[in-house]
Design an enzyme around this catalytic site. Structure first.
Site, mmCIF file in Angstrom:
data_model
loop_
_atom_site.group_PDB
_atom_site.id
_atom_site.type_symbol
_atom_site.label_atom_id
_atom_site.label_comp_id
_atom_site.label_asym_id
_atom_site.label_seq_id
_atom_site.Cartn_x
_atom_site.Cartn_y
_atom_site.Cartn_z
ATOM 1 N N CYS A 70 42.689 14.639 -24.287
ATOM 2 C CA CYS A 70 41.167 14.499 -24.101
ATOM 3 C C CYS A 70 40.896 16.186 -24.741
ATOM 4 O O CYS A 70 40.250 15.776 -24.663
ATOM 5 C CB CYS A 70 40.956 13.923 -22.844
ATOM 6 S SG CYS A 70 41.346 15.228 -21.789
ATOM 7 N N HIS B 190 17.715 17.119 -42.465
ATOM 8 C CA HIS B 190 17.254 15.267 -43.592
ATOM 9 C C HIS B 190 18.949 15.365 -44.852
ATOM 10 O O HIS B 190 18.896 14.360 -44.841
ATOM 11 C CB HIS B 190 15.647 16.063 -44.693
ATOM 12 C CG HIS B 190 15.273 15.547 -43.684
ATOM 13 N ND1 HIS B 190 13.881 16.172 -43.504
ATOM 14 C CD2 HIS B 190 15.001 14.652 -42.842
ATOM 15 C CE1 HIS B 190 13.001 15.269 -42.860
ATOM 16 N NE2 HIS B 190 13.571 14.427 -42.020
HETATM 17 C C1 PEP Z 1 40.535 20.966 -23.093
HETATM 18 O O1 PEP Z 1 40.614 21.346 -22.933
HETATM 19 O O2 PEP Z 1 41.312 20.350 -23.942
HETATM 20 C C2 PEP Z 1 39.086 19.719 -23.007
HETATM 21 C C3 PEP Z 1 39.100 18.665 -23.825
HETATM 22 O O3 PEP Z 1 38.434 20.464 -21.541
HETATM 23 P P1 PEP Z 1 37.114 21.426 -22.568
HETATM 24 O O4 PEP Z 1 36.705 21.256 -23.841
HETATM 25 O O5 PEP Z 1 35.566 20.757 -22.135
HETATM 26 O O6 PEP Z 1 37.943 22.642 -21.885
#
Ligand code: PEP
Ligand code: MG
Length: 555
Positions: A486, A189
């Site tokens: 990523c 909250h």
């Molecule tokens: C990473 O290792 O940067 C990645 C994107 O994979 P995970 O975080 O799922 O291991």
């Protein structure tokens, strides 16, 4: 002389504020030293409790009437607890058994809190409301002032173990300019109300209890940091910078490109269809990482190809005309999958993880690729498919064959230094790379990504990591193939500039992090990104690299 220290927590509401800390007044405790209530006084004691609970409920309702939105709802909900028949009945029974009213309230609250916690989820988060109610009723029974937030004379930063919703709802936002709590989660909250009030907020801050009232602190709700006794000028500069950045983020709607029009794919990291749908409602231009293993963490048996197709299809459908990158199961290490037949290993992060599982369990990968192929057919989409934890040319080649055989586009993650060092040869086998900087950093620095003690090593700004990212990006530029990032590094707006300067084509991060990255990239041209990358790569440490990039941007 003062020493500056930085405490880390969970960021909840972005924004940076600087000021003196204030703590709420201590809460009353039940007086357990007094003996039992004599038989003939118990009815009167119940009456005393009932009157107190009613008075507290009334006051909360009154505040709910003058509050709005979620704050009003929270206040009404806490008032509702005060008149809850189950809770009241339990307290009254304890008093009739001899407990004093304050002790009965404390014990009954513990009983209810245990039930709420066991129920988990939203109920568990209501334990804070319940404890808050206990303190208010005990104070009322004991004839003390209602506990709550002090009203500071100057704009201050409110620190607390965990703020009761009733407290946060009554906050004077002119006087309390930011919040930090030692406990609480991002959906508590406190967090919800802080969001509604637009108060910069960090929760679950380790070590906050040692910061005394009156100490000057900087709360950064974007970074999830509380800086204790910062240099006042540096703190004011960070507050200004944050205000400017937030204004830019609020008005940024995409598409993602540098100020001179160099396009960068801004993609979302998701774990299921719901997250992909949310991503599609925001600025994400596609999905850069669909962590499929997260769909099955609680699943005991391998899902059928049809079941898998239906789950994957939900994500593909969210972006029917855009890029969606599906990652095959990254089971193992910190993500054990019950059906993956993982061996018991002393060092699972360096063990059978990700693509390596398919050595012993080839069917798992075959079935998953069949599921992705079926999902692609059913949705009329053409997803890209990548494998995690690829270390050799041969692994990449064999994976790519299987993916191409199904008419899909193969790629691999770059998470192991060996892969980055062999980037040219490995990229020649596939169509794209996605750099997982979380693992690439862990394996480059030989530092467990889960370790709080090693946080300075598991920093993607480490020069060795940046060097491997640059090598990987260069392979992409040389072969005209897409290389994205990523890992969490893609969510850092300053680092995003460096990555784009190195030639990274796409950045994929949590949906909530994307606007800040897009807005930052829109503020610089490609040549500046390239200069920032050179400056970062020439640095000896993460701190030096950050400072060097800031200097490039300021110059
Ligand atoms: C990473 O290792 O940067 C990645 C994107 O994979 P995970 O975080 O799922 O291991
Ligand atoms: Mg990884």
């Amino acid at each position: 002389m003062t020493t500056t220290s930085t405490l880390s927590g969970t960021p909840v509401v972005p924004g940076a504020k600087y000021g003196p800390a204030v703590w709420p007044a201590p809460r009353p405790t039940a007086d357990t030293s007094a003996g039992p209530v004599p038989d003939d006084e118990r009815d009167a004691e119940v009456e005393r409790y009932e009157t107190a609970a009613t008075a507290v409920a009334e006051r909360l309702r009154e505040r709910a009437r003058v509050a709005d939105g979620v704050a009003a709802e929270v206040l009404s909900a806490t008032a509702g607890l005060a008149t809850d028949r189950g809770l009241r009945g339990t307290v009254a029974k304890r008093i009739r058994d001899g407990s004093r009213a304050d002790v009965a309230v404390a014990d009954a609250t513990d009983e209810f809190a245990a039930m709420f916690k066991q129920a988990g989820g939203v109920m568990a988060e209501r334990v804070t409301d319940l404890n808050d109610l206990r303190d208010r009723v005990i104070a009322e029974v004991q004839g003390k002032e209602e506990p709550g937030i002090p009203s500071p004379d100057e704009p201050s930063i409110l620190l607390a173990d965990d703020l009761a919703p009733a407290d946060t709802a009554g906050l004077d936002v002119g006087k309390v300019i930011a919040l930090a709590t030692e406990l609480g989660g991002p959906t508590s909250h406190t967090a919800i109300i802080a969001r509604q009030m637009g108060l910069p907020c960090v929760v679950a801050v380790d070590g906050l209890g040692d910061v005394a009232s009156g100490t000057h602190v900087l709360v950064d709700g974007m970074a999830g940091e509380v800086v204790v006794e910062p240099d006042p000028e540096a703190a004011e500069a960070r507050v200004r910078e944050s205000a400017e950045a937030m204004a830019a983020v609020d008005s940024w709607t995409g598409p993602c490109q540098t100020s001179d029009g160099h396009a960068v794919g801004l993609l979302a990291n998701v774990q299921d269809g719901a997250a992909a749908t949310r991503a599609a409602e925001g600025v994400a231009e596609g999905i850069g990482l669909f962590r499929t293993e997260l769909c099955f963490l609680e699943v005991a048996e391998e899902p059928t190809v049809e079941e898998q197709a239906s789950i994957y299809g939900e994500v593909l459908q969210a972006f029917p005309d855009a890029k969606v990158v599906v990652r095959t199961l990254d089971a193992g290490s910190d993500k054990p999958l019950k059906f993956a037949g993982l061996p018991d290993e002393p060092n699972p992060a360096l063990g059978v993880r990700g693509l390596r599982i398919s050595e012993d369990e080839p069917d798992l990968l075959e079935h998953q690729l069949d599921g992705i192929e079926a999902a692609a057919e059913q949705t009329g989409t053409s997803p890209w498919v990548m494998a995690p934890m690829v270390a050799t040319v041969d692994e990449a080649r064999r994976f790519a064959e299987k993916v191409r055989a199904r008419g899909l586009t193969p790629g691999v993650m770059v998470e192991i230094p060996a892969t980055a060092l062999m980037a040219e040869k490995i990229l020649a086998e596939v169509e794209f790379f996605s750099i997982g900087t979380n693992d690439l950093t862990q394996y480059t620095m030989a530092a467990d990504r889960m370790s709080a003690e090693l946080a300075s090593l598991t920093d993607p700004w480490q020069p060795a990591v940046l060097d491997l990212v640059a090598k990987t990006a260069a392979a992409g530029t040389a072969q005209g193939k897409s290389v994205g990032v990523c890992g969490e590094a893609a969510a850092d707006p300053l680092l995003a500039i460096v990555l784009v300067g190195m030639g990274i084509a796409t950045l994929s991060a949590a949906t909530a992090a994307l606007p800040a990255v897009g807005a930052k990239l829109a503020s610089v041209d490609l040549a500046t990104c390239q200069r920032a990358a050179e400056a970062a790569l020439a640095s000896d440490s993460p701190a030096e690299a950050r400072a060097a990039v800031r200097e490039v941007l300021d110059g």
